[in-house]
Scaffold this active site. Structure first.
Site, mmCIF file in Angstrom:
data_model
loop_
_atom_site.group_PDB
_atom_site.id
_atom_site.type_symbol
_atom_site.label_atom_id
_atom_site.label_comp_id
_atom_site.label_asym_id
_atom_site.label_seq_id
_atom_site.Cartn_x
_atom_site.Cartn_y
_atom_site.Cartn_z
ATOM 1 N N ASP A 291 -47.010 37.754 5.931
ATOM 2 C CA ASP A 291 -46.550 36.488 6.508
ATOM 3 C C ASP A 291 -45.075 36.203 6.266
ATOM 4 O O ASP A 291 -44.655 35.047 6.288
ATOM 5 C CB ASP A 291 -47.382 35.304 5.968
ATOM 6 C CG ASP A 291 -48.833 35.371 6.429
ATOM 7 O OD1 ASP A 291 -49.082 35.912 7.522
ATOM 8 O OD2 ASP A 291 -49.704 34.892 5.680
ATOM 9 N N ASN B 227 -35.875 35.049 5.538
ATOM 10 C CA ASN B 227 -36.418 34.447 6.748
ATOM 11 C C ASN B 227 -36.988 33.042 6.474
ATOM 12 O O ASN B 227 -37.145 32.628 5.335
ATOM 13 C CB ASN B 227 -37.513 35.360 7.307
ATOM 14 C CG ASN B 227 -37.927 34.981 8.714
ATOM 15 O OD1 ASN B 227 -37.177 34.358 9.459
ATOM 16 N ND2 ASN B 227 -39.140 35.355 9.089
ATOM 17 N N SER C 53 -70.878 73.403 -8.614
ATOM 18 C CA SER C 53 -69.701 73.331 -7.728
ATOM 19 C C SER C 53 -69.942 72.331 -6.593
ATOM 20 O O SER C 53 -70.107 72.720 -5.435
ATOM 21 C CB SER C 53 -69.339 74.712 -7.176
ATOM 22 O OG SER C 53 -70.431 75.388 -6.624
#
Length: 638
Positions: free
Chosen positions: A43, A174, A551
């Protein structure tokens, strides 16, 4: 006569229009390109900023604008007619949540320059997408919400941008409109970020107070910030210098992408020049082979050139018949890059599953693709404090430093010198998913000091003495499936046939060679890697090697297969249902695991990945151990 004059006037007008169009096309054809990303926390307004740039640069079609206005009314935008973020947030999930998930690439241009911008996600879980967008960027715009200041993701994205080698950074503070364009707020954020930036090695950046919502300091200076005397954002993006010139000043390097052989009369090697300049007649060296020649032609779609520089895609022809193929690197003969197979690297882990030290992955560096094994990290980086933390592995979005080795030598340069030959990705061999991105620092000294010693008695000679073909019978299955029992019977039958064998049993190996390993996923990987190396040495001695290990992971079984000669690895799946294996549990291991007294037990709280296409499958519900052993021997020695 008037008709003639009119026709001539129309002709002159058309000619002027055509001239204007040609000038326009000429101008745009020679514009420079800037690739940049927007990043920061959630945001902070990244998508809104890009939407504003697209809108102000007139890069929105009328139908897009109409759809945008309609969508903006649906979501509501504080009275504003247009929600610019909707231009970029293209995924339905993004619009619904109001966040960016994927990397969105957008193209726009101004009178001075063309741009490709990547809008990268702010959420920590999507850091991998930010790394993807940053990998090709020349500049990063780090956004900060003026109300929140410097956050964790601000630091993380700044560190990643610097780590990836982006030298041009813009700090866009901003939403200044939401703090009444207060200079004190701006100065406080700038002070905090400057301290952090210097601590991670960012020496300079360009701070700009903006409002993507209102358009302040985006395309021109804002009356709301008379105290700011710097450039507007678009002005800075137009004027900033990218690193193309310095790339041309570096030594010549070009990774071969394709061997161009349209006919018997032409043979060239195509690729994009990473750094430097190459001219016809230049002496070159092909790596890793080290073969030398000179450039006889530089071929492009537009014809032959006398020279080419970094960034150009060309086909190079040699004066001599020199072996060269995809993955090789063509370099200046007098100043070639390094060749090695062991490195220190920084790794950014991008997968949900944690890194397993010792597991083999595909490593892709430029056009080179090799098998790589990563060791346990030397340390993990705390992006908030830059502290080096002890770590045994790396999980999603973690950043660490670790050594890695490749199965053959690769051509490289340190990432800080050459992003093309220093940056790599790791790919999971089973899923083909990219699990990590990394940067090579330097080759380890032992990579230069340790060399393979050639011996006169070959593996073929060893096998000939024993009158047999070497092989690895790799038994895999759940605990209690019957692997050791059947493997023992197989070895007894082969011994009666005068075959030279050796049985490596999982429990027995853990008493000696692997006594230091536990049963975590990472330790299981290392257990199988060591056994695979031992089995390989035994096949070099001409033996038939029989192994009996759970394995549990396909990746490690595939790793051992790749160690062997083609056809020598025979996977034998002892296929026993979990319920049957648990019922015949003579050691009581399943009972302990069910009670929680035995952690990381395969089939209970640790996964078993059954073979998808084994050479031999033994169904223990339909045959005895003796019958299974007989069938395996018949398949091995018809």
């Amino acid at each position: 006569m008037s008709d003639v004059i009119a026709d001539e006037s129309v002709y002159q007008t058309d000619a002027l229009i055509a001239e204007d169009i040609n000038k326009y096309l000429e101008t745009h054809q020679h514009k420079t390109m800037l690739r940049f990303i927007t990043c920061g926390s959630v945001d902070d307004g990244k998508s809104t900023l890009i939407g504003r740039l697209l809108y102000d640069s007139k890069m929105i079609f009328e139908d897009q604008l109409e759809a945008l206005e309609s969508d903006s009314k649906k979501v509501g935008t504080q009275g504003q007619e247009i929600d610019f973020a909707l231009l970029v947030d293209g995924l339905a999930a993004e619009r619904e949540q109001g966040i960016t998930i994927d990397v969105a690439y957008r193209f726009f241009n101004t009178e001075k320059r063309k741009f490709i911008v990547a809008d990268t996600p702010g959420h920590e879980q999507y850091t991998r997408n930010m790394v993807t967008g940053a990998s090709t960027a020349d500049l990063a715009v780090i956004l900060i919400d003026a109300r929140k200041g410097v956050l964790v993701q601000t630091r993380r994205h700044s560190y990643l941008a610097h780590l990836i080698g982006i030298k041009n950074i813009v700090l866009a503070i901003n939403k200044m409109d939401l703090v009444d364009y207060d200079q004190a707020v701006y100065d406080g954020i700038l002070k905090d970020y400057t301290e952090f930036a210097h601590s991670i090695g960012i020496k300079q950046f360009t701070p700009i107070p903006i409002s993507g919502f209102k358009g302040d300091n985006i395309t021109g200076p804002s009356e709301n910030t008379p105290w700011y005397k710097g450039p507007a954002l678009i002005q800075h993006l137009e004027d900033v210098e990218v690193d193309q010139v310095s790339d041309q000043e570096k030594p010549f390097r070009m990774a071969v992408q394709w061997v161009n052989r349209p006919n018997l009369d032409f043979r060239g090697f195509s690729g994009q020049i990473a750094t430097g300049v190459v001219k016809v007649g230049d002496a070159i060296r092909v790596l890793p082979s080290g073969k030398t020649s000179t450039i006889s032609r530089i071929v492009t779609l537009d014809g032959d050139l006398q020279q080419a520089a970094a960034g150009q895609s060309v086909t190079l022809c040699f004066a001599d018949e020199v072996d060269c193929s995809r993955g090789d690197v063509i370099a200046s003969s007098g100043n070639p890059p390094q060749v090695a197979d062991q490195f220190e690297s920084t790794i950014v882990w991008l997968a949900d599953e944690e890194m397993l030290p010792g597991r083999s992955y595909w490593l892709k560096l430029g056009t080179q693709m090799v098998t790589a094994t990563v060791q346990a990290p030397k340390y993990q980086v705390n992006v908030n404090t830059m502290e080096h933390l002890a770590a045994k592995t790396l999980d999603l979005n973690a950043i660490g430093v670790a050594n890695l080795s490749t199965d053959k030598q690769i051509v490289f340069e340190p990432y800080e010198k050459n992003r093309t030959l220093g940056g790599f990705i790791l790919i999971d061999k089973i899923t083909n998913a990219t699990v990590a991105a990394g940067m090579l620092h330097f080759s380890l000294r032992r990579a230069q000091n340790v060399h393979w010693q050639a011996t006169d008695v070959s593996r073929e000679f060893h096998a000939g003495l024993k009158n047999q073909r070497p092989a690895v019978l790799w038994f895999t299955g759940l605990s209690g499936a019957g692997k050791s029992t059947i493997a023992n019977l197989v070895e007894k039958k082969l011994a009666r046939m005068n075959r030279h064998t050796f049985l490596l049993d999982g429990d027995n190996v853990r008493h000696g060679l692997n006594k230091d390993l536990g049963f975590t996923d990472a330790d299981r990987v290392e257990n199988i890697r060591r056994v695979g190396e031992v089995a390989k040495l035994m096949t070099d001695a001409g033996l038939i090697v029989i192994t009996a290990f759970i394995s549990p992971f396909r990746s490690e079984r595939e790793m051992v297969r790749q160690m062997m000669k083609p056809g020598e690895f025979i996977e034998v799946h002892i296929d026993t249902p979990l319920a049957d294996a648990e019922a015949r549990d003579v050691k009581g291991l399943y009972a302990k695991a069910r009670a929680g007294d035995l952690k990381n037990f395969t089939g209970i709280d640790s996964p078993y990945e059954a073979p998808e296409d084994p050479e031999i499958r033994v169904d223990t519900t339909s045959m005895t151990a003796e019958e299974a052993a007989e069938e395996i021997v018949k398949r091995l020695i018809p």
